[in-house]
Design a protein around this motif. Sequence first.
Motif, PDB file in Angstrom:
ATOM      1  N   TRP A  71      39.331  35.993  33.028  1.00 38.98           N
ATOM      2  CA  TRP A  71      39.355  34.755  33.782  1.00 38.98           C
ATOM      3  C   TRP A  71      38.350  34.839  34.897  1.00 38.98           C
ATOM      4  O   TRP A  71      38.380  35.819  35.626  1.00 38.98           O
ATOM      5  N   ARG A  73      36.815  32.262  31.834  1.00 46.66           N
ATOM      6  CA  ARG A  73      36.393  32.594  30.481  1.00 46.66           C
ATOM      7  C   ARG A  73      34.926  32.987  30.470  1.00 46.66           C
ATOM      8  O   ARG A  73      34.096  32.268  31.030  1.00 46.66           O
ATOM      9  N   ASP A 256      48.743  41.027  33.471  1.00 42.62           N
ATOM     10  CA  ASP A 256      47.644  40.346  34.160  1.00 42.62           C
ATOM     11  C   ASP A 256      47.362  41.031  35.480  1.00 42.62           C
ATOM     12  O   ASP A 256      48.282  41.401  36.211  1.00 42.62           O
ATOM     13  N   LEU A 257      46.085  41.167  35.780  1.00 39.22           N
ATOM     14  CA  LEU A 257      45.725  41.793  37.049  1.00 39.22           C
ATOM     15  C   LEU A 257      44.366  41.285  37.512  1.00 39.22           C
ATOM     16  O   LEU A 257      43.569  40.806  36.700  1.00 39.22           O
ATOM     17  N   PRO A 258      44.119  41.344  38.838  1.00 36.13           N
ATOM     18  CA  PRO A 258      42.810  40.919  39.327  1.00 36.13           C
ATOM     19  C   PRO A 258      41.740  41.882  38.817  1.00 36.13           C
ATOM     20  O   PRO A 258      42.010  43.070  38.641  1.00 36.13           O
ATOM     21  N   ALA A 263      39.957  37.735  36.941  1.00 39.31           N
ATOM     22  CA  ALA A 263      41.174  38.408  36.524  1.00 39.31           C
ATOM     23  C   ALA A 263      41.029  38.824  35.066  1.00 39.31           C
ATOM     24  O   ALA A 263      40.191  38.298  34.332  1.00 39.31           O
ATOM     25  N   ALA A 264      41.863  39.780  34.664  1.00 38.88           N
ATOM     26  CA  ALA A 264      41.853  40.248  33.277  1.00 38.88           C
ATOM     27  C   ALA A 264      43.271  40.249  32.745  1.00 38.88           C
ATOM     28  O   ALA A 264      44.238  40.381  33.508  1.00 38.88           O
ATOM     29  N   ARG A 265      43.365  40.050  31.453  1.00 41.70           N
ATOM     30  CA  ARG A 265      44.662  40.111  30.779  1.00 41.70           C
ATOM     31  C   ARG A 265      44.625  41.262  29.792  1.00 41.70           C
ATOM     32  O   ARG A 265      43.771  41.292  28.902  1.00 41.70           O
TER      33      ARG A 265
ATOM     34  N   PRO B   7      43.899  31.524  28.482  1.00 42.09           N
ATOM     35  CA  PRO B   7      44.373  30.259  29.045  1.00 42.09           C
ATOM     36  C   PRO B   7      43.248  29.239  29.216  1.00 42.09           C
ATOM     37  O   PRO B   7      42.087  29.594  29.395  1.00 42.09           O
ATOM     38  N   TYR B  44      49.622  30.012  33.758  1.00 42.65           N
ATOM     39  CA  TYR B  44      48.982  31.283  34.109  1.00 42.65           C
ATOM     40  C   TYR B  44      48.436  31.212  35.536  1.00 42.65           C
ATOM     41  O   TYR B  44      47.636  30.329  35.865  1.00 42.65           O
ATOM     42  N   PRO B  46      46.041  33.169  37.761  1.00 46.37           N
ATOM     43  CA  PRO B  46      45.042  34.212  37.510  1.00 46.37           C
ATOM     44  C   PRO B  46      45.351  35.513  38.252  1.00 46.37           C
ATOM     45  O   PRO B  46      45.592  35.508  39.466  1.00 46.37           O
ATOM     46  N   GLY B  47      45.382  36.582  37.489  1.00 51.62           N
ATOM     47  CA  GLY B  47      45.596  37.899  38.068  1.00 51.62           C
ATOM     48  C   GLY B  47      47.038  38.222  38.383  1.00 51.62           C
ATOM     49  O   GLY B  47      47.355  39.351  38.749  1.00 51.62           O
ATOM     50  N   VAL B  48      47.925  37.236  38.269  1.00 51.04           N
ATOM     51  CA  VAL B  48      49.333  37.468  38.595  1.00 51.04           C
ATOM     52  C   VAL B  48      50.183  37.536  37.331  1.00 51.04           C
ATOM     53  O   VAL B  48      50.956  38.473  37.122  1.00 51.04           O
ATOM     54  N   GLY B  49      50.045  36.537  36.471  1.00 49.99           N
ATOM     55  CA  GLY B  49      50.820  36.557  35.237  1.00 49.99           C
ATOM     56  C   GLY B  49      51.144  35.168  34.749  1.00 49.99           C
ATOM     57  O   GLY B  49      50.648  34.168  35.282  1.00 49.99           O
ATOM     58  N   GLU B  50      51.966  35.125  33.706  1.00 49.57           N
ATOM     59  CA  GLU B  50      52.326  33.876  33.046  1.00 49.57           C
ATOM     60  C   GLU B  50      53.825  33.696  33.066  1.00 49.57           C
ATOM     61  O   GLU B  50      54.578  34.658  33.076  1.00 49.57           O
ATOM     62  N   ILE B  88      44.559  26.799  37.903  1.00 54.12           N
ATOM     63  CA  ILE B  88      45.354  27.798  37.185  1.00 54.12           C
ATOM     64  C   ILE B  88      45.016  27.661  35.698  1.00 54.12           C
ATOM     65  O   ILE B  88      44.042  27.008  35.339  1.00 54.12           O
ATOM     66  N   GLY B  89      45.810  28.298  34.844  1.00 54.68           N
ATOM     67  CA  GLY B  89      45.546  28.212  33.401  1.00 54.68           C
ATOM     68  C   GLY B  89      46.795  27.777  32.652  1.00 54.68           C
ATOM     69  O   GLY B  89      47.915  27.942  33.151  1.00 54.68           O
TER      70      GLY B  89
END
Lengths: 351, 271
Positions: A71, A73, A256-258, A263-265, B7, B44, B46-50, B88-89
């Motif tokens: 993220w 994309r 998920d993390l920064p 960010a990356a999944r 996302p 989503y 970003p960087g935190v989760g879904e 967000i996503g």
Amino acid sequence: MKRIAAPALARLAAELARTHDVFVPLAAGDRLVLGRLDPAAPPAAIPWNPWRLSEPLKSIWFPPGRVLARWPRPAAPPAPPRPRALFGAKGCDLRAVSCLDRVLRDHEFRDPGWCAARESTLVVAGDCTGAADSCFCTMMGDLPHPRDLFDLCLSPLEGGFLVEAGTERGERLLAGHGDLLEEAPPGAAERRAEAREALAARVRKGNERFPVRDPFEKSVAKHEGTAIWGALAATCVECNACNIACPTCHCFLLHDLPAGEGAARLRLWDSCFHAGHARMAGGLTPRLQLTERFRNHYHHKFVSFPRNWGVTACTGCGRCVEACMGRIDKRECLHRLETRWIPSEVPAEVD
Amino acid sequence: MGNDFEPLPARVEEVVVETPTIRTFVLRPAAPVPFRAGQFLQLYVPGVGEAPFTPSSSPSEPERLEITVLRAGRVTAALHALRAGEEIGVRGPFGRGYPLARLEGREVVVVGGGVGLAPLRSLLHALFERPGFARRVSIKYGARAPGELCFRRQYADWAARPGVDFTATIDRPAEGWTGRVGLVTTLLDGMDVDPRTACALSCGPEVMLRFVARKLVDVGFPAESVFLSMNRNMSCGMGICGRCNVGSVFLCRDGPDLSYAEVRHVPYALG
């Protein structure tokens, strides 16, 4: 049918290593695992594993951790993976691949990483020429030799290997390396069939101590809500080794993390034996008790997977039996589930 | 090949404070997200989760999504910190959605608890946009306290529609509250619907669903006509990550709404 001598097979692997990442069985302590062949120093012979490796093939195509998305994309699609060639796959390994194909490829959602890795990997499988104590493929209705999903299949015979192509890609590879091949001696196919049947009989005999007659789906499903799971799970320490070693287990966690500016999944292997596996926001946790998770593991492999995907998610490879520090043997559990055996105490042989 | 784990960006257009712990986010996704009422999306941060949510807005507006979120954990806390204009996503939609076709010509009882009214609101929109599709829509809604009722400004509009009635209840008496008091199940006694032909849909905490389902069956609803929004940790949305199963059913793919007949005999399904 063609025959390939052991040194010629090593040459084939060395040639493949120019354009492929080649994975071959390598010793790690007293076990054989998959390792990358060093193209600068190819071995004189490809190590032969008599039965499946300790490591499941999913570790190559469905690695323990993988970046699934970024993220924002990225503008460009990810580069295709370098082609791979994989030596040492056995019949049970390929049965597991067919299970994972159903989940990760053959329905409306397709896992891009799995599909790309499958397509770009040349599979050189081989007959089993021995069996571990934990092997029980015949109990699962399978046989200790590959039947499909290989590009080439090797059957050891008189100092070399009978080689059979299972795909067009395999045919082309053989056609391009005619100099490495020779005609198989007369009667080779019959001797291969005899060797295969003899080993299958040996595996069947080795598992006679776990008699089962009923379909596994029936034996497992009839125990929904019964106390037998507590007895079977008595020595489980929730280490997850069985899930990690299992070639069909594929539960995963999206993490998920920064990462940098965005960010990356990641997708990480997960385990249904974790107490928090199904935990929801707010803390409610289905299957909070180990016995429920233990039952869920068997239910998924023998009831839910067949209902959802048409096949049992156990190949009889026996890795879970080998990996379990609580000495829980899936064959014994299946036998007990059928016969409803409930011990009054923890078995004495577990120390 | 598309990447189903990636996302789609969505801009937060507006944040509506529903209650101290519930907010509705109005999202403008980068491309329309067509969904059926009851299907869910993964939001989503970003960087935190879904986390999974069923839109509370009308399926006929796929370019503008309203998602109503109770602050309950890590991801929802990050969502509640969002301001209009942030990005967000979204992924999805996932699941089967409500069995809309089965509601045609029937009396429909909608039973919500707390933030559980949110997915049902999407169904209400779908029904209101098809006048006469359902013979009758009876909305039963419960919350712990008056301040925890969602969508308060809309009740009068819903109740004014022909063939629609709305009743709310709160768990305990509260100052200034003149409506019904008691658990939402108390609204299910003495309903003037024919339970043999009516259909009920419920969303709320698991313990509420258990008692709502039992009560509806007690008053004569067939278990096949009672649909429950099952609660599980749904992550991948494709039935493959392995955590949202109820028996052999993966809720993210085959749910999240299942009939009581499908779940009543599954061990641990309703707690």
